[in-house]
Every structure is written in structure tokens, then in C-alpha cells.
Design a protein around this motif. Sequence first.
Motif, short mmCIF file in Angstrom:
data_model
loop_
_atom_site.label_atom_id
_atom_site.label_comp_id
_atom_site.label_asym_id
_atom_site.label_seq_id
_atom_site.Cartn_x
_atom_site.Cartn_y
_atom_site.Cartn_z
N HIS A 147 0.96 -1.19 0.02
CA HIS A 147 0.08 0.17 -0.02
C HIS A 147 0.74 1.40 -0.12
O HIS A 147 0.19 2.34 -0.37
N ALA A 148 2.18 1.05 0.28
CA ALA A 148 3.14 2.27 0.43
C ALA A 148 3.60 2.40 -1.00
O ALA A 148 4.48 3.57 -1.39
N CYS A 149 3.52 1.61 -1.75
CA CYS A 149 4.16 1.55 -3.28
C CYS A 149 3.13 2.33 -4.26
O CYS A 149 1.97 2.28 -3.89
N HIS A 150 3.51 3.03 -5.21
CA HIS A 150 2.71 3.73 -6.22
C HIS A 150 3.19 3.49 -7.57
O HIS A 150 4.34 3.67 -7.85
N ALA A 151 2.34 3.15 -8.19
CA ALA A 151 2.48 2.72 -9.87
C ALA A 151 2.55 4.05 -10.51
O ALA A 151 1.87 4.93 -10.51
N ASP A 152 3.72 4.10 -11.59
CA ASP A 152 3.88 5.21 -12.50
C ASP A 152 3.31 4.67 -13.75
O ASP A 152 3.72 3.52 -13.95
N LEU A 167 7.79 -12.22 4.36
CA LEU A 167 6.85 -12.19 3.20
C LEU A 167 6.04 -13.49 3.04
O LEU A 167 4.87 -13.41 2.69
N LEU A 168 6.54 -14.66 3.74
CA LEU A 168 5.70 -15.53 3.81
C LEU A 168 4.58 -15.55 4.82
O LEU A 168 3.34 -15.89 4.70
N LYS A 169 4.69 -14.69 6.04
CA LYS A 169 3.57 -14.37 6.80
C LYS A 169 2.70 -13.61 6.27
O LYS A 169 1.26 -13.74 6.31
N ALA A 170 3.09 -12.60 5.42
CA ALA A 170 2.21 -11.55 4.50
C ALA A 170 1.31 -12.44 3.50
O ALA A 170 0.11 -12.32 3.44
N THR A 171 2.00 -13.46 2.94
CA THR A 171 1.26 -14.38 1.95
C THR A 171 0.30 -15.17 2.49
O THR A 171 -0.75 -15.32 1.99
N PHE A 172 0.52 -15.81 3.59
CA PHE A 172 -0.42 -16.54 4.35
C PHE A 172 -1.67 -15.75 4.81
O PHE A 172 -2.77 -16.03 4.67
N PHE A 214 -19.63 -16.82 3.68
CA PHE A 214 -19.46 -15.56 3.01
C PHE A 214 -19.11 -14.62 4.26
O PHE A 214 -18.26 -13.47 3.97
N LEU A 215 -19.97 -14.60 5.40
CA LEU A 215 -19.76 -13.47 6.22
C LEU A 215 -18.40 -13.50 6.77
O LEU A 215 -17.82 -12.51 7.01
N PHE A 216 -17.87 -14.74 7.21
CA PHE A 216 -16.50 -14.76 7.83
C PHE A 216 -15.30 -14.64 6.56
O PHE A 216 -14.27 -13.97 7.13
N PHE A 217 -15.81 -14.92 5.31
CA PHE A 217 -14.87 -14.43 4.37
C PHE A 217 -14.62 -12.70 4.36
O PHE A 217 -13.49 -12.14 4.26
N GLY A 218 -15.83 -12.00 4.35
CA GLY A 218 -15.78 -10.86 4.55
C GLY A 218 -14.99 -10.19 5.62
O GLY A 218 -14.25 -9.26 5.68
N LEU A 219 -15.30 -10.71 6.84
CA LEU A 219 -14.64 -10.41 8.29
C LEU A 219 -13.17 -10.45 7.96
O LEU A 219 -12.36 -9.93 8.69
N ALA A 220 -12.76 -11.47 7.34
CA ALA A 220 -11.37 -11.73 7.20
C ALA A 220 -10.52 -10.78 6.46
O ALA A 220 -9.69 -10.42 6.81
N PHE A 221 -11.38 -10.06 5.51
CA PHE A 221 -10.77 -9.16 4.78
C PHE A 221 -10.50 -7.91 5.71
O PHE A 221 -9.55 -7.16 5.55
N MET A 222 -11.55 -7.69 6.53
CA MET A 222 -11.53 -6.45 7.71
C MET A 222 -10.24 -6.82 8.44
O MET A 222 -9.45 -5.89 8.91
N VAL A 223 -10.11 -7.98 9.04
CA VAL A 223 -8.88 -8.29 9.86
C VAL A 223 -7.62 -8.30 9.09
O VAL A 223 -6.69 -7.76 9.57
N ILE A 224 -7.67 -8.71 7.82
CA ILE A 224 -6.37 -8.39 6.86
C ILE A 224 -6.08 -6.90 6.91
O ILE A 224 -4.94 -6.25 6.88
N ARG A 225 -6.97 -6.01 6.70
CA ARG A 225 -6.89 -4.46 6.60
C ARG A 225 -6.03 -4.02 7.92
O ARG A 225 -5.21 -3.37 7.92
N ILE A 226 -6.71 -4.26 8.92
CA ILE A 226 -6.38 -3.93 10.31
C ILE A 226 -5.04 -4.34 10.48
O ILE A 226 -4.04 -3.65 10.89
N THR A 227 -4.70 -5.60 10.28
CA THR A 227 -3.39 -6.23 10.59
C THR A 227 -2.55 -5.75 9.61
O THR A 227 -1.24 -5.54 10.02
N GLY A 228 -2.55 -5.44 8.30
CA GLY A 228 -1.82 -5.10 7.22
C GLY A 228 -1.43 -3.57 7.85
O GLY A 228 -0.13 -3.35 7.64
N ARG A 229 -2.20 -2.78 8.30
CA ARG A 229 -1.74 -1.53 8.65
C ARG A 229 -0.71 -1.66 10.00
O ARG A 229 0.06 -0.88 9.83
#
Length: 162
Positions: A36-41, A72-77, A114-129
Motif C-alpha cells: 500500500h506504500a508503493c505507487h505505480a507510475d 514475506l511468507l507471513k504476509a502471503t499466508f 461468506f460472512l466470515f470471508f468478508g470479516l477476514a478481509f477486515m482483519v487483513i486490513r487492520i493487521t496490514g496497517r
Amino acid sequence: MATEEGVVYKMGAPGAGTAWVKTIRSSACESCSSRHACHADGGGKEMEVEAINTADARVGDRIVLNIKTASLLKATFLLYVFPILAMIAGAALGQAVAVIQGTDPSGLSALLGFLFFGLAFMVIRITGRRLSKNASYQPEITKIRGHHSPSADALVLPETES
């Protein structure tokens, strides 16, 4: 360690010990927690990333970036496996609850999956930050290969090994 080459094009904030690097996007970029800190030109092949400057590189230097393999492996998982596991857990929970309640197991299983799938992306966003602030998840400038001519308009980098 995942390794990329690039050119330093500007220094980071004073006292931060970082530098901004232009590099060519590779497959390793997809699983990087700092993506997310990278920017494409332009067409999206050339990338800009802020990296920890341990080699004391200056503007115009051709450098080598390293990203720790464990990070890298942790982020991939987190990015690829965790959402699928969450969806399976939700579906299994839906199946079990439906049997107890005497309702349609397919519908409740799909709904909770599908509810848990959506919640997983919220967890990913918070953890990624949170992980992006951790130095072990940020790219690091480890070597200076030479100096890139600042008069060149286009950045031309050699193909790198991943």
C-alpha cells in the motif's frame, strides 16, 4: 530474502532514515505487506516504495532492496490462506448451527461462510496497517550498486532475480 534492484529518486523525511526507490514491479509485490506504500507510475510496471536506508544511499544511486523471507511468507499466508480458512470455518459453523436449529444447512452454511470471508478481509486490513509500521515488514536498502545518471528521463533497470 526477496531481492529487488532500483534507483533512489528522493530521500525520506528528515531523521526517518528512509529513501524512496523506483523499481520494477515483480510477483513478490503481490504478497508484500508494504504494497500500500508503493505507487505505480504510468502503465503500472514501475513502482515507487519507501525503504529503510541502512546502506546510506543517496539520490541517483542504483541499490538492492531486501525483504525478509519470513515476513514475506507471513504476509502471503495472511493475504491468501487466511480468508479461505475463515470461509471454511464459517461454513462449518453454519452447518453445525443449522443441524442444532433444524434449519436448512446449505443456506446457513453459505451465509456464515461468506460472512466470515468478508470479516477476514477486515482483519487483513487492520493487521496490514499494523504490520506496515513494523520494520521487519518493510523493504531495506542493503547495497549500493552504483550511480544512475540523473539526466536520463526514463528509468531503465536490469531484470532482477526474485
